[in-house]
Design a protein around this motif. Sequence first.
Motif, PDB file in Angstrom:
ATOM      1  N   MET A  43     -16.646 -12.986 -11.578  1.00  0.00           N
ATOM      2  CA  MET A  43     -16.234 -13.298 -12.968  1.00  0.00           C
ATOM      3  C   MET A  43     -16.111 -14.804 -13.500  1.00  0.00           C
ATOM      4  N   LEU A  44     -15.747 -16.027 -11.974  1.00  0.00           N
ATOM      5  CA  LEU A  44     -15.957 -17.669 -13.122  1.00  0.00           C
ATOM      6  C   LEU A  44     -17.412 -18.189 -12.293  1.00  0.00           C
ATOM      7  N   GLY A  45     -17.624 -19.601 -12.988  1.00  0.00           N
ATOM      8  CA  GLY A  45     -18.805 -19.961 -12.726  1.00  0.00           C
ATOM      9  C   GLY A  45     -18.322 -20.426 -11.347  1.00  0.00           C
ATOM     10  N   THR A  46     -18.879 -21.045 -10.614  1.00  0.00           N
ATOM     11  CA  THR A  46     -18.811 -21.797  -9.529  1.00  0.00           C
ATOM     12  C   THR A  46     -18.426 -23.818 -10.002  1.00  0.00           C
ATOM     13  N   ASN A  47     -17.884 -23.399 -11.296  1.00  0.00           N
ATOM     14  CA  ASN A  47     -17.813 -24.474 -12.360  1.00  0.00           C
ATOM     15  C   ASN A  47     -17.122 -26.000 -11.188  1.00  0.00           C
ATOM     16  N   LYS A  52     -33.420 -11.325 -21.060  1.00  0.00           N
ATOM     17  CA  LYS A  52     -32.878 -12.592 -20.862  1.00  0.00           C
ATOM     18  C   LYS A  52     -33.023 -13.010 -22.701  1.00  0.00           C
ATOM     19  N   ILE A  53     -31.004 -13.601 -22.028  1.00  0.00           N
ATOM     20  CA  ILE A  53     -29.859 -14.417 -23.666  1.00  0.00           C
ATOM     21  C   ILE A  53     -29.864 -15.793 -23.164  1.00  0.00           C
ATOM     22  N   PRO A  54     -30.022 -16.796 -23.762  1.00  0.00           N
ATOM     23  CA  PRO A  54     -28.707 -18.198 -23.251  1.00  0.00           C
ATOM     24  C   PRO A  54     -28.129 -17.905 -22.360  1.00  0.00           C
ATOM     25  N   TYR A  55     -27.469 -19.045 -21.657  1.00  0.00           N
ATOM     26  CA  TYR A  55     -26.386 -19.199 -20.957  1.00  0.00           C
ATOM     27  C   TYR A  55     -25.284 -20.380 -21.709  1.00  0.00           C
ATOM     28  N   PRO A  56     -24.747 -20.162 -23.017  1.00  0.00           N
ATOM     29  CA  PRO A  56     -24.351 -21.488 -23.858  1.00  0.00           C
ATOM     30  C   PRO A  56     -23.280 -21.321 -22.544  1.00  0.00           C
ATOM     31  N   LEU A  57     -22.860 -22.975 -22.429  1.00  0.00           N
ATOM     32  CA  LEU A  57     -21.979 -23.401 -21.341  1.00  0.00           C
ATOM     33  C   LEU A  57     -21.378 -24.157 -21.884  1.00  0.00           C
ATOM     34  N   GLY A  58     -20.066 -24.796 -21.215  1.00  0.00           N
ATOM     35  CA  GLY A  58     -19.312 -25.029 -21.352  1.00  0.00           C
ATOM     36  C   GLY A  58     -19.215 -26.473 -20.778  1.00  0.00           C
ATOM     37  N   HIS A  59     -18.817 -27.386 -21.496  1.00  0.00           N
ATOM     38  CA  HIS A  59     -18.367 -29.033 -20.550  1.00  0.00           C
ATOM     39  C   HIS A  59     -17.169 -29.491 -21.016  1.00  0.00           C
ATOM     40  N   PHE A  60     -16.805 -30.085 -20.092  1.00  0.00           N
ATOM     41  CA  PHE A  60     -15.664 -31.258 -20.732  1.00  0.00           C
ATOM     42  C   PHE A  60     -15.753 -32.946 -19.911  1.00  0.00           C
ATOM     43  N   PHE A  61     -15.561 -33.701 -20.459  1.00  0.00           N
ATOM     44  CA  PHE A  61     -15.834 -35.835 -19.436  1.00  0.00           C
ATOM     45  C   PHE A  61     -14.466 -36.031 -19.987  1.00  0.00           C
ATOM     46  N   ALA A  70     -10.835 -23.136 -10.211  1.00  0.00           N
ATOM     47  CA  ALA A  70     -11.979 -22.762 -11.109  1.00  0.00           C
ATOM     48  C   ALA A  70     -12.184 -21.524 -12.365  1.00  0.00           C
ATOM     49  N   THR A  71     -10.171 -21.246 -12.588  1.00  0.00           N
ATOM     50  CA  THR A  71     -10.279 -21.349 -13.681  1.00  0.00           C
ATOM     51  C   THR A  71      -9.759 -22.148 -13.889  1.00  0.00           C
ATOM     52  N   VAL A  72      -8.911 -22.914 -14.266  1.00  0.00           N
ATOM     53  CA  VAL A  72      -8.906 -24.446 -14.498  1.00  0.00           C
ATOM     54  C   VAL A  72     -10.263 -24.955 -15.282  1.00  0.00           C
ATOM     55  N   VAL A  73     -10.764 -24.956 -15.066  1.00  0.00           N
ATOM     56  CA  VAL A  73     -11.954 -25.903 -15.506  1.00  0.00           C
ATOM     57  C   VAL A  73     -12.632 -24.614 -16.069  1.00  0.00           C
ATOM     58  N   GLU A  74     -12.691 -23.815 -15.968  1.00  0.00           N
ATOM     59  CA  GLU A  74     -13.410 -22.566 -16.799  1.00  0.00           C
ATOM     60  C   GLU A  74     -12.433 -22.637 -18.430  1.00  0.00           C
ATOM     61  N   ALA A 115     -11.854 -23.157 -23.872  1.00  0.00           N
ATOM     62  CA  ALA A 115     -10.593 -22.910 -24.662  1.00  0.00           C
ATOM     63  C   ALA A 115     -10.673 -24.069 -25.864  1.00  0.00           C
ATOM     64  N   LEU A 116     -10.967 -25.596 -25.011  1.00  0.00           N
ATOM     65  CA  LEU A 116     -10.551 -26.564 -26.162  1.00  0.00           C
ATOM     66  C   LEU A 116     -11.910 -26.507 -27.596  1.00  0.00           C
ATOM     67  N   GLN A 117     -13.047 -25.923 -26.805  1.00  0.00           N
ATOM     68  CA  GLN A 117     -14.026 -26.376 -28.096  1.00  0.00           C
ATOM     69  C   GLN A 117     -14.307 -24.899 -28.133  1.00  0.00           C
ATOM     70  N   ASP A 118     -13.571 -23.558 -28.409  1.00  0.00           N
ATOM     71  CA  ASP A 118     -14.188 -22.343 -29.480  1.00  0.00           C
ATOM     72  C   ASP A 118     -14.950 -21.909 -28.154  1.00  0.00           C
ATOM     73  N   GLY A 119     -15.933 -21.969 -28.034  1.00  0.00           N
ATOM     74  CA  GLY A 119     -17.164 -22.147 -26.061  1.00  0.00           C
ATOM     75  C   GLY A 119     -16.773 -20.155 -26.011  1.00  0.00           C
ATOM     76  N   LYS A 120     -18.150 -19.796 -25.100  1.00  0.00           N
ATOM     77  CA  LYS A 120     -18.167 -18.655 -24.006  1.00  0.00           C
ATOM     78  C   LYS A 120     -17.512 -19.266 -23.203  1.00  0.00           C
ATOM     79  N   PHE A 121     -17.454 -17.956 -22.327  1.00  0.00           N
ATOM     80  CA  PHE A 121     -16.319 -18.237 -21.080  1.00  0.00           C
ATOM     81  C   PHE A 121     -17.488 -16.596 -19.659  1.00  0.00           C
ATOM     82  N   MET A 122     -16.902 -16.599 -18.757  1.00  0.00           N
ATOM     83  CA  MET A 122     -16.894 -15.488 -17.876  1.00  0.00           C
ATOM     84  C   MET A 122     -18.072 -14.828 -18.735  1.00  0.00           C
ATOM     85  N   LYS A 123     -17.977 -13.044 -18.303  1.00  0.00           N
ATOM     86  CA  LYS A 123     -19.442 -12.625 -18.843  1.00  0.00           C
ATOM     87  C   LYS A 123     -20.268 -12.734 -19.887  1.00  0.00           C
ATOM     88  N   ASP A 124     -19.251 -13.496 -20.701  1.00  0.00           N
ATOM     89  CA  ASP A 124     -20.104 -14.309 -22.231  1.00  0.00           C
ATOM     90  C   ASP A 124     -21.909 -15.098 -21.504  1.00  0.00           C
TER      91      ASP A 124
END
Length: 375
Positions: A164-168, A283-292, A255-259, A264-273
Motif C-alpha cells: 500500500m505504501l511506498g518505501t518512503n 504503463k503510466i507516469p508515477y506522479p510522486l510527491g516530495h517535501f524539503f 511510512a504513513t507520515v511520509v506518505e 496532502a500539503l501539495q494536493d498530490g497523488k498517493f498509494m495506489k495512484d
Amino acid sequence: MGYADAYKDCEWMDFEVLEDFMKQVLLKSGIPEGDANIISDVLIESDKRGIDSHGIGRLKPIYIDRLDAGIMNPLTKVDVIKETTTTAVLDGNNGLGHVVAKQAMQMAIDKAKEHGMGMVAVRNSTHYGIAGYYTSMATKAGMIGMTGTNARPSIAPTFGVENMLGTNPLTIGLPTDEEFDFNLDCATSVSQRGKLEVYGRAGKDLPPGWVIDENGKTRTDTQQVLIDLTKGKAALAPLGGIGEETAGFKGFGYATVVEVLSAALQDGKFMKDLNGFDEEGNKIPYPLGHFFIAINTDAFMGEKVFRKIAGSIMRGLRDSKKAPGEERIYTAGEKEYLAWQYRKDHGCPVPSVLQKQMSELRDRWNLDFKFSWDS
C-alpha cells in the motif's frame, strides 16, 4: 563497503568517466545539458557513497526505460503553485525528479537563510535519486536538512499483506564538526527495492523477514519477488519487521507520515495512484510527491555551536562500549564517507549486469566509450 558478494564479477571504473557516460546517455535521451549535469551528479554521488542501489544501476531501468516508454518528461518545467516567505508548493509536471528536487531544496535553503526556516512541497515529480543528496545540500550550508518522498506501493501495513505504501524514506541531515556530516538516509521498510535489485544482480537470496507474501509468510526468492512486487503478490515488511513483535508498527507509522506529507500539503497523488499502470495494464507516469525542509542553525545558537555539539554526540556514540566481537560503532553518514575514501582511489564497481546495460546504451547511440570489459 556494502554488499561484498556483488563485487565478485565487477570491473572498477573511474568516476569521471562513469559520470560523463551517464551525462552523454541523458543528453541523447533528449534531456537538456544543465539538467543532465544535475542528474548525473546525483547518480554519481550515490555510487561515490557506496549506495550501489541508486547510481549507475538506476540509469537504464528507472530513467532511460521510463523516458522510452513516454511516462516521464525529458524537459523539466517547474511551476510555483503557491509561495509564502517560508513555504512553497511546486509542480514538477512529470519532469526529472532530480532537477525538481534540487530546485526545491535550494528554495527551502534560501528561505531559511532569510527567515530561519523553509519548507517546500512538490507534486507531479518523479524518482529523485538518493534523498541524502538534498539533505547534504542543507548541511553544507550549515543547516539541518530534511526530505521525504512517496513512491510506488511496496510496503504492507502491519497485519496486512497488500503493498500500500511506498518505501518512503524520511531523511535527515545534521551538520557536524567532523569530516562528514550526520546523514540518515533510509527507507521506512526493512529494506528497499533498490537493495533487492542489488541482491538480484549478485544472484543472492533475500534474508528472511524482508518480504511478505499474500499468506503472511516471508519470502527469499529474490528474482521472483522483484516481479511479484509489481503484481501485488508480494510486499516489503515495514521497518521493524513483520507483525508487532519486533515493532513493525513503527515503520508502518513513519511510512504513513511520509506518505501524508508527500501528498496532502501539495494536493498530490498517493498509494495506489502511484502504481504506474492503468486498469488495462498500460504503463503510466508515477506522479510522486516530495517535501524539503531547511532549518538555519544561526537562527538558534549558531552553526559553530551546533556543529560542535552534534560532533561531540557522534564521537560519544562511536566511543561507547562495543558488543563482544564488534570492532566499531558507526554513526549515520560514516559508512558512506568511508566508502568514498576507498572508492576515490579505486573507482566504482560495475557488475556484469550493469556492464551489459552500459554497452547496450553506448551502442544504441554510438557513443565514443571503450570499456575494460569489451575485450
